[in-house]
Design a protein around this motif. Sequence first.
Motif, PDB file in Angstrom:
ATOM      1  N   ILE A  15      69.764  15.847   6.800  1.00  0.00           N
ATOM      2  CA  ILE A  15      68.701  14.838   6.769  1.00  0.00           C
ATOM      3  C   ILE A  15      68.692  14.115   8.112  1.00  0.00           C
ATOM      4  O   ILE A  15      69.742  13.706   8.619  1.00  0.00           O
ATOM      5  CB  ILE A  15      68.931  13.841   5.618  1.00  0.00           C
ATOM      6  N   TYR A  63      58.490  10.901  -2.421  1.00  0.00           N
ATOM      7  CA  TYR A  63      59.700  11.679  -2.146  1.00  0.00           C
ATOM      8  C   TYR A  63      60.568  11.785  -3.396  1.00  0.00           C
ATOM      9  O   TYR A  63      61.067  12.870  -3.738  1.00  0.00           O
ATOM     10  CB  TYR A  63      60.505  11.016  -1.023  1.00  0.00           C
ATOM     11  N   TYR A 116      61.248  15.503  -5.106  1.00  0.00           N
ATOM     12  CA  TYR A 116      62.578  16.120  -5.086  1.00  0.00           C
ATOM     13  C   TYR A 116      63.255  16.094  -6.456  1.00  0.00           C
ATOM     14  O   TYR A 116      64.145  16.893  -6.720  1.00  0.00           O
ATOM     15  CB  TYR A 116      63.456  15.434  -4.033  1.00  0.00           C
ATOM     16  N   THR A 135      70.711  12.430  -4.482  1.00  0.00           N
ATOM     17  CA  THR A 135      69.988  12.968  -3.326  1.00  0.00           C
ATOM     18  C   THR A 135      68.577  12.404  -3.235  1.00  0.00           C
ATOM     19  O   THR A 135      68.121  11.999  -2.159  1.00  0.00           O
ATOM     20  CB  THR A 135      69.924  14.505  -3.417  1.00  0.00           C
ATOM     21  N   THR A 136      67.879  12.364  -4.345  1.00  0.00           N
ATOM     22  CA  THR A 136      66.489  11.892  -4.315  1.00  0.00           C
ATOM     23  C   THR A 136      66.406  10.420  -3.927  1.00  0.00           C
ATOM     24  O   THR A 136      65.505  10.017  -3.182  1.00  0.00           O
ATOM     25  CB  THR A 136      65.822  12.109  -5.685  1.00  0.00           C
ATOM     26  N   LEU A 149      66.939  10.193  -0.141  1.00  0.00           N
ATOM     27  CA  LEU A 149      65.764  10.646   0.608  1.00  0.00           C
ATOM     28  C   LEU A 149      64.643   9.612   0.550  1.00  0.00           C
ATOM     29  O   LEU A 149      63.958   9.363   1.554  1.00  0.00           O
ATOM     30  CB  LEU A 149      65.284  11.987   0.053  1.00  0.00           C
ATOM     31  N   LYS A 197      65.658   6.671   2.746  1.00  0.00           N
ATOM     32  CA  LYS A 197      65.611   7.097   4.155  1.00  0.00           C
ATOM     33  C   LYS A 197      64.182   7.134   4.661  1.00  0.00           C
ATOM     34  O   LYS A 197      63.885   6.781   5.822  1.00  0.00           O
ATOM     35  CB  LYS A 197      66.281   8.463   4.293  1.00  0.00           C
ATOM     36  N   SER A 198      63.222   7.539   3.810  1.00  0.00           N
ATOM     37  CA  SER A 198      61.822   7.619   4.231  1.00  0.00           C
ATOM     38  C   SER A 198      61.265   6.238   4.586  1.00  0.00           C
ATOM     39  O   SER A 198      60.477   6.093   5.516  1.00  0.00           O
ATOM     40  CB  SER A 198      60.966   8.261   3.142  1.00  0.00           C
TER      41      SER A 198
END
Length: 676
Positions: free
Chosen positions: A26, A112, A116, A126-127, A130, A133-134
Amino acid sequence: MPFTVVVLAAIAVLVTVYNYPLFWGIQFVFGMSVALATLFLKRGWWGLIVAIPVAVVTYFMWGAPYAGISFTTEIIFLTLIRNSRSGEKILRNGSILIYDFIYNALIGAPFYYLSYTYIVKATEETTLLLAQKSVVNGVINSLIAYIVYAGVTLYLNRRYENRQTVSMQALALTTVYSVIVFISLFMADRLYGSVMIIKANSIFEEMDTMATLVSKAATSQNEYQDYAINMAIESKNTEVYYKKSTDKGYALYMNNTAKYKNLDKDYLKANSSSRISKILAKVAGKKDSEMKLLLPKPEIEPARVKRYLGGIWVADFNKNGTSIKIIQPARRDFLVSGRFFERAFPIINMTIIGGILLSIVIANGIEKEFLTVLGKSKRRKMQIQESEYYRSLELSPVTEIKNFAKEINRRTNEINEAKARIEELNNIAQKQLNTAGEIQQAFLGDSSDVGQKPDVSLFMRPALNAGGDWYDAFDLDNKTFIIVADVCDKGVGAALFMSVFRSLIRYSAENWCAEPSETEPLDQVISSVNDYMSTEHEDMTMFATVFIGCISHPAKRLDYVLAGHEEPVLLNSKGEKQSLEVTGPAIGLFTGAEYSMNSIFIEEGSVLVGYSDGVVDARNPEGESFGHPRLVEIVRCMQEKKVSAQSLKEEIVSELERHMKDAEQFDDITIATVIM
């Protein structure tokens, strides 16, 4: 612009490909900062054109379209705001940064997460990472873009009036917001780097210790030691190979079943793809060892997050002549880095929200303080009188704003003093001009020098306080003289020359025409005045157009000289218009100019109207002139009603005023009406 967009798109692709890696493959990518900067600097859809290549590249980088969809939706959302009626204001005051954060927090991050979770089937951990992070990546891109926009705008403005500007509110908001966000990211990055260094050293030390133990165990028959090593290998799901100097190939320690048989076929070397693998490679290199990160090939595991969690460490050691190769899953170590960001991202996002709120408060506070100092706040507007145009500014508790207000107040005081002095001088000048106008009107007099026949009425209204038009009417030896004239220009200067022209013409007429004669030498009167003015006042180049007429009562004849002036309106008793020809140029221009006198017989009931060009040239608000034909029709209409000269004059003036309405009078207006 198309060429520039191609260049910007190429830059956007480069900064997307050469990204900043975080964990599990990532990365922070910065291609959208170029697209957003393009949008901020240029209205339209140019930003979307730059964003499309970025979206395409992310698909090939990560094997999924979700980032590209989010980027494209983001640029469309902001483009619609930028192109709206209030888009320019939203951009200038920095509010577009808040709109972008709202998009990333309420649309981008949920997109996102859902994609995911339900399409890729990634784990909850994980989702969430992400999605968070977005938001952070989106904030970074919008801040970079706005900093570029503000810098370019300030550079190109060059303090010109019609160039694009950036508000102080936006600069304050961007500065505070950027400082909070980038310092938070910098501190998080430094902390993450420190954690990864500690973790990398820990991983290496564990493997190095295991390699040392294996090298010793390979040359001894200590069952207790073999058992301890075997337990450690099994607990970490590790494979250990060793090779003595006399051996031809590697042997699997403890004769366990090999799990990683096709490394070259199934895995790719990926040392540079994560921070921890880079650090491990450096640590191992310093100890004469080698550490590699191998990831499953994309065709075996297309999901990049799962590829990292399925990666393995391959370590090569040399211990006392024995080569040791350790193969160990990297999942546990990557999960540690993920847990770091699992804790860091919520803190960073809360810091971003706090930064937005704080920057809004500070930016609005600065704007409010300036408005208060300038007297533009709602409270101050209620207190300030409209007459206080050059009022002093309030002082501020902020040092820089206070110094600004004090300097403005100093200059305001200078302006007030200068304004008071100008008003004083203007009042003096206005008083003098009013006096000049009063003197001129008194100088012109009225029609009292004319008997009852013919009926004469006179009118002159200057465009300014005093004017260059004049009229004159007087009786001399059973004759009536009518003069209407116009000196070039207007104002006091023209009025002074008017008095000279008028005095000379009247003096000359009284001298040349005093004796009884069949015709009057009006041409000699005008010629003598012309020669004097063109000779004695040649440098001033002041001239006058003149109509002078002499009505002989016994002969019922009009003798006249028309020196460059507007043709008077002359109607006989039947209302038929009779033409008066120009008999010479304006006086005061050419020495020795020739003038002739014409004569025309008149009868009782005829009407003569002399006027200056200010009558026919008078304009209404639409720019339409009053015109000569309209004047003739008014005179004819009033002649049929058999009105007096004064009534005729008043009707002409009334029609002029109705025509002009609120339009400014730009030239002197002079009228002389004569009824035989």
